[in-house]
Design a protein around this motif. Sequence first.
Motif, PDB file in Angstrom:
ATOM      1  N   PHE A  72      32.629  -3.777 127.932  1.00 52.31           N
ATOM      2  CA  PHE A  72      31.839  -2.888 128.790  1.00 52.31           C
ATOM      3  C   PHE A  72      31.657  -3.474 130.186  1.00 52.31           C
ATOM      4  CE2 PHE A  72      30.811  -1.252 124.665  1.00 52.31           C
ATOM      5  CZ  PHE A  72      30.571   0.100 124.870  1.00 52.31           C
ATOM      6  N   SER A  73      31.551  -2.571 131.156  1.00 51.05           N
ATOM      7  CA  SER A  73      31.188  -3.000 132.505  1.00 51.05           C
ATOM      8  C   SER A  73      29.736  -3.446 132.501  1.00 51.05           C
ATOM      9  CB  SER A  73      31.403  -1.866 133.508  1.00 51.05           C
ATOM     10  OG  SER A  73      30.537  -0.780 133.230  1.00 51.05           O
ATOM     11  N   ALA A  74      29.348  -4.203 133.517  1.00 55.76           N
ATOM     12  CA  ALA A  74      28.022  -4.826 133.537  1.00 55.76           C
ATOM     13  C   ALA A  74      26.889  -3.807 133.463  1.00 55.76           C
ATOM     14  CB  ALA A  74      27.871  -5.683 134.787  1.00 55.76           C
ATOM     15  N   ASP A  75      27.091  -2.621 134.033  1.00 60.25           N
ATOM     16  CA  ASP A  75      26.025  -1.610 134.011  1.00 60.25           C
ATOM     17  C   ASP A  75      26.260  -0.539 132.943  1.00 60.25           C
ATOM     18  OD1 ASP A  75      28.129  -0.171 135.049  1.00 60.25           O
ATOM     19  OD2 ASP A  75      26.977   0.697 136.712  1.00 60.25           O
ATOM     20  N   PHE A  76      27.213  -0.782 132.052  1.00 58.97           N
ATOM     21  CA  PHE A  76      27.529   0.133 130.957  1.00 58.97           C
ATOM     22  C   PHE A  76      27.953   1.514 131.446  1.00 58.97           C
ATOM     23  CE2 PHE A  76      24.846  -3.095 129.001  1.00 58.97           C
ATOM     24  CZ  PHE A  76      25.606  -3.429 127.891  1.00 58.97           C
ATOM     25  N   SER A  77      28.627   1.540 132.597  1.00 62.68           N
ATOM     26  CA  SER A  77      29.212   2.801 133.069  1.00 62.68           C
ATOM     27  C   SER A  77      30.536   3.084 132.369  1.00 62.68           C
ATOM     28  CB  SER A  77      29.458   2.754 134.582  1.00 62.68           C
ATOM     29  OG  SER A  77      28.258   2.667 135.294  1.00 62.68           O
TER      30      SER A  77
END
Length: 721
Positions: free
Chosen positions: A419-424
């Motif tokens: 996952f990307s750091a901001d969960f996008s």
Amino acid sequence: MKKHYGILILLVVFGQVLVGQQKKITLEDIWGGAFSTERMEVLRSMNDGQHYLVLNADRQQNISSIDKFEYRTQEKVGTLVRTDAGKNIPFFTSYTFSKDESKVLLATEVEPIYRRSRLGIYYIYDLSSGAILKVSDQKIQEPTLSPGGDQVAYVMENNLYMLNLASGERKQLTMDGSQNDIINGVTDWVYEEEFSFVRAFDWNSDGDKIAFLRFDEREVPEFSMDVYGQDLYPAPHVFKYPKAGEANAKVSLHIYDAKTGSTREVALGNPHYIPRIQWMNHPDHLSVQTLNRHQDRLVLHKVNTLSLEVTTLLEETDAAYVDVTDNLTFLPDDRFIWTSERDGFNHIYLYDSARGKQQQLTSGPWEVTSYYGYDARKGRIFYQSSEQGSINRDIYSISDKGSSKRRLSSGTGTNQAAFSADFSYFINTFSNVDTPPVYTLHKASDGKLVKELKNNQVLLERVKGYEMAPKEFSTLSVNGNDLNMWMIKPADFDPSKKYPLLMFQYSGPGSQQVANRWFGANDYWHQMLASEGYIIACVDGRGTGLKGRDFKKVTQLELGKFEVEDQIAAARQLSTRPYIDESRTGIWGWSYGGFMSSNCILKGNEVFEMAIAVAPVTSWRFYDTIYTERYMHTPQENASGYDENSPLNFADQLKGKFLLVHGSADDNVHVQNTMRMIEALVQANKPFEWAVYPDRNHGIYGGNTRLHLYNKMTQFVLDNL
């Protein structure tokens, strides 16, 4: 009827022609890289969640770079750092950032110590100024930048150091570190191997405190093994290795305060193990996990690092043992997310210690197999589970209230997410028995596909040119349980013929070999053997994972009893099938699997005619404290559990053909295991074969070593099965 019969004959003949036109897999193909899968580069999500970084390292050109990409478009948008002789930026092989992404730590001249530990020369590159600084002229371990990027802490020669990047001031924070004696800030051998971490220190969020562990190894017995090398005399390698029932290192928790320059010990009541430390959201609050020696009682503590007051957040107990994981997230209000097997399956819970409340967020007769994290903005938790069947893995999200569960993956097989750091976004890696890894980008909100990034179509086309047989999944009813099984039959399989059977397994607690995923190296070897007329089967017996707590932990205090019974019973049952020759049944395995195959040919000598044991444990008395005592308690407490399941005590029962293999420099499962097995067989006057690979570790690789090993094993199978 005659017309259809003729068509059937034609199809069979045509199939045999196709098989004849395909190449047979060779060991040179397998170990020469013919079936290597194309992988995604290791990427790191940036703090904004919209970009990620990829390390590109070309050893031949001696050039490495950290390149920046956009998730949405997958386009390269810049290079943050690149090897440059003019700027004194050396070739680097890995990197880490400070929390604020202002500085990057570059690793060079890295050399392994054990499975996870490394020594190296490190540089710090300032992304804004372009300045580069060498951390130390000596090789160091685990350098870690402070959150603000103004300091770096590291371990050198078992002592903890701190370097101020602005002033250049270097402080030695501990003074008593020495080899095979005292360790500060990194773990000892057994923690590294069994609790799966090396760096045993961490900065708080303000960068003004460092929590660290200290290991006192002075009472731990030493293990010595010869390294033969190229010199006239071999050199002994001596290290502390606590075998079952022996003394462990005494571990303690300490807090260094950068403002006062003082170090204080935290009184935790003499815990036997401290397997995890993790700062909470408040810069003065630290969470600490402690375990008793039996590992059936885990306590999660909260430490106020100002007052050193210790309070209990959670206590987890189990009749067998409690697994240590990294599945812990603290919410802004100090509630926390945790996983537990308390209802019989591994699931996600939300705890509110202040109010004494817990809420189970996932439930069902399936396991949460990976915890990916928590999106605080949307209140959603992301995880992987076996809900679609124990041999499959899928990606899900669920709200922190336990509602609105969403399946984010779609393919039937093994799905893994980054996952990307901001969960996008997340990058999904999908494979199954028919599909080599496919990498795709998805929206984390609903799993919608954004873009396919990479597939292994080239490998898939290459594999079509080889004689390959399907891996068939099924279950086998054995000793009252439906056990997962796969089987590979020869590509030209004829049910009217009889074939020898070779079984493969690992069987260790919580493990899984029967999984719906793409092939590994052993799968190609099994295909090669199938092309020579063998049937290969793998059965996950009791004690393996993904079928609930009770199925996994039934082997407690008796490692090698129920697992061996299941393999023997499975082999006996498979041998009743009309196409299997019951007089030619073999079994093989590596490590725990070698322990199993050794026991099977001895205790199942009426069933198995052949066995190969690679790097086997032959007595759990020889293995380390943390792993062994988790499942067996100590030999002093459970002598019968150790001895009644040790192949050493059944050498006189050998009837079939037996091959023992070990690496002489195996720091994990020591070659002592095989040497003692050899002595037991010699004294029982039993014929067998054996091979020891000089200076090879538990993996037995390097140069042509793997090729030689598999040539030997192949010939042993061909000659004896």
